[in-house]
Write a protein that holds these residues in place. Sequence first.
Motif, PDB file in Angstrom:
ATOM      1  N   LEU A   1       0.848  -1.186   0.000  1.00 54.60           N
ATOM      2  CA  LEU A   1       0.000   0.000   0.000  1.00 54.60           C
ATOM      3  C   LEU A   1       0.887   1.240   0.000  1.00 54.60           C
ATOM      4  O   LEU A   1       1.968   1.238   0.591  1.00 54.60           O
ATOM      5  CB  LEU A   1      -0.899   0.020   1.241  1.00 54.60           C
ATOM      6  N   TYR A   2       0.406   2.284  -0.653  1.00 54.59           N
ATOM      7  CA  TYR A   2       1.149   3.541  -0.707  1.00 54.59           C
ATOM      8  C   TYR A   2       0.223   4.683  -0.323  1.00 54.59           C
ATOM      9  O   TYR A   2      -0.966   4.668  -0.646  1.00 54.59           O
ATOM     10  CB  TYR A   2       1.719   3.778  -2.108  1.00 54.59           C
ATOM     11  N   ALA A   3       0.772   5.659   0.364  1.00 51.70           N
ATOM     12  CA  ALA A   3      -0.032   6.812   0.773  1.00 51.70           C
ATOM     13  C   ALA A   3       0.877   8.010   0.991  1.00 51.70           C
ATOM     14  O   ALA A   3       2.095   7.869   1.134  1.00 51.70           O
ATOM     15  CB  ALA A   3      -0.806   6.498   2.057  1.00 51.70           C
ATOM     16  N   ARG A   4       0.259   9.170   1.008  1.00 53.54           N
ATOM     17  CA  ARG A   4       1.004  10.391   1.294  1.00 53.54           C
ATOM     18  C   ARG A   4       0.508  10.951   2.618  1.00 53.54           C
ATOM     19  O   ARG A   4      -0.692  10.944   2.896  1.00 53.54           O
ATOM     20  CB  ARG A   4       0.809  11.419   0.178  1.00 53.54           C
ATOM     21  N   ALA A   5       1.428  11.409   3.423  1.00 55.86           N
ATOM     22  CA  ALA A   5       1.068  11.927   4.741  1.00 55.86           C
ATOM     23  C   ALA A   5       0.163  13.148   4.611  1.00 55.86           C
ATOM     24  O   ALA A   5       0.156  13.842   3.594  1.00 55.86           O
ATOM     25  CB  ALA A   5       2.328  12.290   5.519  1.00 55.86           C
ATOM     26  N   ASN A   6      -0.606  13.401   5.651  1.00 54.79           N
ATOM     27  CA  ASN A   6      -1.513  14.548   5.652  1.00 54.79           C
ATOM     28  C   ASN A   6      -0.743  15.860   5.687  1.00 54.79           C
ATOM     29  O   ASN A   6       0.367  15.939   6.220  1.00 54.79           O
ATOM     30  CB  ASN A   6      -2.455  14.470   6.859  1.00 54.79           C
ATOM     31  N   ALA A   7      -1.347  16.896   5.116  1.00 59.55           N
ATOM     32  CA  ALA A   7      -0.742  18.229   5.127  1.00 59.55           C
ATOM     33  C   ALA A   7      -0.550  18.693   6.577  1.00 59.55           C
ATOM     34  O   ALA A   7      -1.339  18.333   7.451  1.00 59.55           O
ATOM     35  CB  ALA A   7      -1.639  19.196   4.362  1.00 59.55           C
ATOM     36  N   PRO A   8       0.482  19.467   6.860  1.00 59.94           N
ATOM     37  CA  PRO A   8       1.425  20.061   5.891  1.00 59.94           C
ATOM     38  C   PRO A   8       2.553  19.121   5.467  1.00 59.94           C
ATOM     39  O   PRO A   8       3.292  19.418   4.551  1.00 59.94           O
ATOM     40  CB  PRO A   8       1.989  21.254   6.662  1.00 59.94           C
ATOM     41  N   CYS A   9       2.684  17.975   6.121  1.00 61.36           N
ATOM     42  CA  CYS A   9       3.718  17.007   5.744  1.00 61.36           C
ATOM     43  C   CYS A   9       3.323  16.341   4.430  1.00 61.36           C
ATOM     44  O   CYS A   9       2.173  15.946   4.251  1.00 61.36           O
ATOM     45  CB  CYS A   9       3.868  15.952   6.836  1.00 61.36           C
ATOM     46  N   ARG A  10       4.272  16.225   3.492  1.00 58.68           N
ATOM     47  CA  ARG A  10       3.967  15.625   2.192  1.00 58.68           C
ATOM     48  C   ARG A  10       4.837  14.401   1.921  1.00 58.68           C
ATOM     49  O   ARG A  10       5.069  14.035   0.777  1.00 58.68           O
ATOM     50  CB  ARG A  10       4.169  16.656   1.064  1.00 58.68           C
ATOM     51  N   ASP A  11       5.326  13.769   2.980  1.00 59.89           N
ATOM     52  CA  ASP A  11       6.156  12.581   2.804  1.00 59.89           C
ATOM     53  C   ASP A  11       5.322  11.427   2.249  1.00 59.89           C
ATOM     54  O   ASP A  11       4.111  11.349   2.465  1.00 59.89           O
ATOM     55  CB  ASP A  11       6.770  12.150   4.145  1.00 59.89           C
ATOM     56  N   TYR A  12       5.999  10.522   1.544  1.00 61.84           N
ATOM     57  CA  TYR A  12       5.341   9.341   0.986  1.00 61.84           C
ATOM     58  C   TYR A  12       5.645   8.119   1.846  1.00 61.84           C
ATOM     59  O   TYR A  12       6.758   7.971   2.358  1.00 61.84           O
ATOM     60  CB  TYR A  12       5.803   9.085  -0.449  1.00 61.84           C
ATOM     61  N   TYR A  13       4.633   7.267   1.969  1.00 62.23           N
ATOM     62  CA  TYR A  13       4.766   6.055   2.775  1.00 62.23           C
ATOM     63  C   TYR A  13       4.442   4.826   1.931  1.00 62.23           C
ATOM     64  O   TYR A  13       3.546   4.862   1.080  1.00 62.23           O
ATOM     65  CB  TYR A  13       3.801   6.089   3.960  1.00 62.23           C
ATOM     66  N   GLY A  14       5.162   3.773   2.189  1.00 64.57           N
ATOM     67  CA  GLY A  14       4.868   2.491   1.565  1.00 64.57           C
ATOM     68  C   GLY A  14       4.778   1.433   2.649  1.00 64.57           C
ATOM     69  O   GLY A  14       5.676   1.327   3.495  1.00 64.57           O
ATOM     70  N   LEU A  15       3.692   0.689   2.663  1.00 63.13           N
ATOM     71  CA  LEU A  15       3.509  -0.372   3.653  1.00 63.13           C
ATOM     72  C   LEU A  15       3.517  -1.713   2.936  1.00 63.13           C
ATOM     73  O   LEU A  15       2.662  -1.977   2.091  1.00 63.13           O
ATOM     74  CB  LEU A  15       2.187  -0.182   4.399  1.00 63.13           C
ATOM     75  N   THR A  16       4.502  -2.532   3.252  1.00 62.64           N
ATOM     76  CA  THR A  16       4.609  -3.862   2.654  1.00 62.64           C
ATOM     77  C   THR A  16       4.261  -4.906   3.703  1.00 62.64           C
ATOM     78  O   THR A  16       4.791  -4.881   4.817  1.00 62.64           O
ATOM     79  CB  THR A  16       6.035  -4.121   2.130  1.00 62.64           C
ATOM     80  N   ILE A  17       3.361  -5.803   3.326  1.00 63.71           N
ATOM     81  CA  ILE A  17       2.918  -6.862   4.232  1.00 63.71           C
ATOM     82  C   ILE A  17       3.364  -8.197   3.657  1.00 63.71           C
ATOM     83  O   ILE A  17       2.992  -8.557   2.538  1.00 63.71           O
ATOM     84  CB  ILE A  17       1.384  -6.831   4.388  1.00 63.71           C
ATOM     85  N   THR A  18       4.184  -8.920   4.410  1.00 63.05           N
ATOM     86  CA  THR A  18       4.637 -10.244   3.987  1.00 63.05           C
ATOM     87  C   THR A  18       3.901 -11.292   4.822  1.00 63.05           C
ATOM     88  O   THR A  18       2.926 -10.978   5.507  1.00 63.05           O
ATOM     89  CB  THR A  18       6.159 -10.385   4.164  1.00 63.05           C
ATOM     90  N   GLU A  19       4.372 -12.519   4.784  1.00 62.90           N
ATOM     91  CA  GLU A  19       3.714 -13.593   5.522  1.00 62.90           C
ATOM     92  C   GLU A  19       3.787 -13.399   7.031  1.00 62.90           C
ATOM     93  O   GLU A  19       2.926 -13.867   7.769  1.00 62.90           O
ATOM     94  CB  GLU A  19       4.334 -14.947   5.153  1.00 62.90           C
ATOM     95  N   SER A  20       4.815 -12.688   7.502  1.00 65.97           N
ATOM     96  CA  SER A  20       4.970 -12.552   8.954  1.00 65.97           C
ATOM     97  C   SER A  20       5.531 -11.204   9.395  1.00 65.97           C
ATOM     98  O   SER A  20       5.806 -11.013  10.577  1.00 65.97           O
ATOM     99  CB  SER A  20       5.893 -13.665   9.481  1.00 65.97           C
ATOM    100  N   ASN A  21       5.692 -10.280   8.446  1.00 65.40           N
ATOM    101  CA  ASN A  21       6.295  -8.990   8.772  1.00 65.40           C
ATOM    102  C   ASN A  21       5.530  -7.824   8.167  1.00 65.40           C
ATOM    103  O   ASN A  21       4.889  -7.954   7.117  1.00 65.40           O
ATOM    104  CB  ASN A  21       7.740  -8.930   8.263  1.00 65.40           C
ATOM    105  N   LEU A  22       5.641  -6.685   8.836  1.00 63.35           N
ATOM    106  CA  LEU A  22       5.142  -5.417   8.316  1.00 63.35           C
ATOM    107  C   LEU A  22       6.356  -4.522   8.117  1.00 63.35           C
ATOM    108  O   LEU A  22       7.185  -4.384   9.014  1.00 63.35           O
ATOM    109  CB  LEU A  22       4.175  -4.766   9.309  1.00 63.35           C
TER     110      LEU A  22
END
Length: 200
Positions: free
Chosen positions: A22-43
Amino acid sequence: MTNQRRMKEPEIMKGLDKNLQLYARANAPCRDYYGLTITESNLILNVWRVSYGPHIWPKQKHCIFDEFKTHKMFQEEVKLVFGEGVFDYLTGLTTGQKKLENLPRKLFLRLFWFLGIDDVFNLMSCSKIIYELCNQEDAWRIVFIKKFGRAPSREENVLAMNMSWKDIFKKRLDYVRKALKNTNENTMKKKRETKKSIRK
């Protein structure tokens, strides 16, 4: 809300058995990008600081399933950026709740082979998380095979290196529809010509 923009993937992420990204951008005023990877046992949470440019490797945070329930900082960051829906999904996933969206990825995809195309699209509308699970590359490749009744050609597999299977599916579907339309128009034209010749 997830964002379709993809940042550069770290080398350490390549080859991982990923259930969902999953990908998302932080709420204003912060504009950083986030990526969340979910594997079989890890986040795995990747954070791209926009001020340093998207070419810089992200800051990476790891959390195994067993620790998510007590990892408050990780929880809060996920909830803030990805929302309550994703947070609830991760809570259920990491605590072993018996839900369709919590099935192992291979088993979830196996179900696709028993569904019709309309059923797959109906499944996508069940929830945001299931939509995201169905909207992954491996799922769209199965949709392609089921819709057109064949494995992707060599050219299509090469094309998939630079284009998503969803886009390849749409492109192929447009081609088939146009070809069918042209065929129908030619058939109707021949029928009209035949009727004219009979009248003469």
